[in-house]
Design an enzyme around this catalytic site. Structure first.
Site, short mmCIF file in Angstrom:
data_model
loop_
_atom_site.label_atom_id
_atom_site.label_comp_id
_atom_site.label_asym_id
_atom_site.label_seq_id
_atom_site.Cartn_x
_atom_site.Cartn_y
_atom_site.Cartn_z
N ASP A 93 3.91 -8.84 -32.67
CA ASP A 93 2.51 -8.73 -33.07
C ASP A 93 1.69 -8.02 -31.99
OD1 ASP A 93 -0.11 -9.05 -33.86
OD2 ASP A 93 -0.12 -11.24 -33.73
N GLU B 246 3.12 -0.29 -0.83
CA GLU B 246 3.22 -1.42 0.10
C GLU B 246 2.27 -2.51 -0.42
OE1 GLU B 246 2.11 0.19 3.88
OE2 GLU B 246 3.94 1.37 4.09
N GLU C 24 0.61 -5.93 -0.78
CA GLU C 24 0.38 -7.15 -0.02
C GLU C 24 -0.01 -8.29 -0.97
OE1 GLU C 24 -1.28 -4.65 3.86
OE2 GLU C 24 -2.67 -5.70 2.55
N GLU D 228 1.39 -10.55 7.09
CA GLU D 228 0.30 -9.59 7.22
C GLU D 228 -0.84 -10.19 8.05
OE1 GLU D 228 -1.22 -6.83 7.07
OE2 GLU D 228 0.45 -5.57 6.44
N GLU E 162 3.68 -9.01 3.26
CA GLU E 162 4.00 -7.69 2.72
C GLU E 162 5.51 -7.52 2.67
OE1 GLU E 162 1.82 -4.26 4.23
OE2 GLU E 162 3.70 -3.13 4.40
N HIS F 226 -1.11 0.24 0.01
CA HIS F 226 -0.99 1.60 0.51
C HIS F 226 0.18 2.27 -0.20
CE1 HIS F 226 -2.56 -0.50 4.39
NE2 HIS F 226 -3.54 -0.27 3.54
N ARG G 58 -5.33 5.10 10.38
CA ARG G 58 -5.35 4.14 9.28
C ARG G 58 -6.76 3.87 8.76
NH1 ARG G 58 -0.46 3.04 11.66
NH2 ARG G 58 1.14 2.21 10.28
N GLU H 175 0.01 9.18 2.41
CA GLU H 175 -0.21 7.77 2.14
C GLU H 175 -1.65 7.56 1.68
OE1 GLU H 175 -0.24 3.43 4.48
OE2 GLU H 175 -0.14 5.31 5.59
N ARG I 115 -4.35 5.10 0.88
CA ARG I 115 -4.53 3.73 1.34
C ARG I 115 -5.55 2.92 0.54
NH1 ARG I 115 -2.39 2.55 6.15
NH2 ARG I 115 -4.06 1.10 6.77
#
Length: 470
Positions: free
Chosen positions: A51, A130, A132, A212, A220, A269, A339, A358, A360
């Site tokens: 359904d 990654e 977390e 973390e 993580e 990330h 970062r 990356e 983030r």
């Protein structure tokens, strides 16, 4: 596997039940099970009915019949069922037209992979998220017209440093000091290891696991990169395994981006790269060892980032994490190693195969199939249009003055802002029919009516602290 090989595999494992898993629109696995006697080679073409009107964001009641078609390549033994159970991830199909369902997130991801090949830019896009999460001992929450509350607890939480635990042995992680302490301060090493080992049982390659930054069990676990659709599948297994292993131990897991006030939130990330004919396309002799293609891909993400956030940061809670002045990357800039930028170029290895970008900003509340697809479509748009990402920002963005930041764009400040950005900027997603107008409209409508408005209309507990005595 072929359908025949799946049936042979089931016989070898003495399978008694078959569990069909598929994804609803917001991003949660749904399932139903049948006895193994109901599965035949023809099942992989004919499918099984369900359904569709009972699935969030899907069919109206007058057109509810849908089919799931098992994907034989996804066959594994479910690691949590008491009875030997074969698990199959499914694609969703209209029973009348036999066409794949436009709102099936896995189908959207499949189309994104095909569109990449169609463009000739590359033949595979790799993603390595990654994700977390928090492991709690207790969670309680309630919401009604006259009250609202939540309560979280963890034996590891710093707020329990004075609790009578008969005895309280200390070792409570202070706020923002959870990154890499050894046991006994890190109380979750064995649970995270068990999560990793179960992931390996279903074919997921894991690179590492660790505590973390936040107190109270933030963790993580990093999966090795994989092609888009496969990583979408793996991210669903990832969440399923982590939650069920935690439950084995009498604990609970949340992928909410910001469950705790005053400590780090959970991000996801996301590392990504495009390859062609077995060769990485992001390695070159430009900034941070990148190619022109990689820089254009960055340009595409930065140009469309505010709209992408509607998929990569799709909850009202996401924007409790994406707050200026804290560690979350709200400023839309790129940099090597830095970062504090929304896009970072990792510099761990000089190998061209390791060259990637990356992103983030995303968080683990997202629907991976949709989030990865949106990121890929933005990269393709950047490459096709040679979008210049501008100059890198090789500074601590959080230490910049308002004058220095005035020309640096930022992520949306709320889910509603992200949805407005998606309304204004979604043509890049619709190339090749990857996302459809129906999908965009339903996503925006669902998020506004089911999430944005209900949160906006309710009094917040902290408002009583601020205003009750006005």
């Amino acid at each position: 596997m072929t359908p025949k090989e799946v049936l042979e595999f089931a016989r070898e494992k003495n399978v008694k039940m078959v569990d069909f898993k598929f994804l609803d629109f917001p991003g949660m696995w749904q399932h139903f099970s049948v006895p193994i006697s109901e599965l035949s080679e023809s099942s992989f073409e004919e499918g099984f009915g369900f359904d569709g009107s009972s699935i969030r964001g899907w069919q109206p009641i007058h057109a509810s019949d849908m089919l799931v078609i098992p994907d034989p390549d996804t066959a594994v033994i479910d690691p949590f069922m008491q009875v030997p159970t074969l698990s199959l991830i499914c694609n969703v199909v209209d029973p009348i037209t036999k066409e794949k369902y436009s709102r099936d997130p896995r189908y959207i991801a499949q189309k994104a992979e095909e569109y990449l090949k169609f463009t000739g830019i590359g033949d595979v896009a790799y993603f390595g998220p990654e994700a977390e999460f928090f492991i709690f001992d207790d969670v309680r929450y309630g919401d009604a017209s006259h009250y609202a509350y939540y309560f979280l607890d963890s034996r590891e939480g710093i707020w329990n440093s004075g609790r009578e635990e008969c005895p309280n042995l200390g070792y409570k992680l202070r706020h923002k000091e959870g990154y890499f302490p050894v046991p006994p301060s890190d109380t979750f090493q064995d649970i995270r290891t068990e999560m990793v080992l179960v992931m390996e049982q279903v074919g997921i390659q894991v690179e590492c696991q660790h505590h973390e930054v936040a107190t109270a069990g933030q963790a993580e676990i990093d999966m090795r990169f994989a092609p888009l659709v496969k990583m979408g599948d793996q991210l669903m297994w990832f969440k399923y395994i982590i939650k069920n292993v935690a439950r084995r131990h009498g604990k609970t897991v949340t992928f909410m981006p910001k469950p705790l006030y005053g400590d780090n939130g959970s991000g996801m990330h996301t590392h990504t790269s495009i390859w062609k004919d077995g060769k990485p396309l992001f390695a070159g002799d430009k900034y941070a060892g990148l190619s022109d293609i990689a820089l254009w891909a960055i340009g595409g993400i930065l140009k469309h980032a505010r709209a992408i956030c509607a998929f990569t940061n799709p909850t009202t809670n996401s924007y409790k994490r994406l707050v200026p002045g804290y560690e979350a990357p709200v400023n839309l800039a790129y940099s090597s190693r830095n970062r504090s930028a929304a896009i970072r170029i990792p510099m761990y290895s000089p190998s061209p195969k390791a060259k990637r970008i990356e992103f983030r900003t995303p968080d683990p509340s997202c629907n991976g199939y949709l989030a990865f697809s949106a990121i890929l479509m933005a990269m393709i748009d950047g490459i096709e249009n040679r979008i210049d990402p501008g100059e890198p920002l090789d500074k601590d963005i959080y230490a910049l003055s308002p004058e220095e930041l005035k020309d640096v764009p930022s992520t949306p400040g709320s889910l509603d802002e992200a949805l407005k950005a998606l309304e204004e900027d979604h043509e890049f997603l619709m190339k090749g029919g990857v996302f459809t107008e129906d999908v965009i409209e339903e996503w925006i409508s669902y998020k506004r009516t089911r999430e944005v408005d209900p949160v906006r209309l309710r009094p917040h507990p902290h408002e009583f602290y601020l205003y009750f005595d006005v």
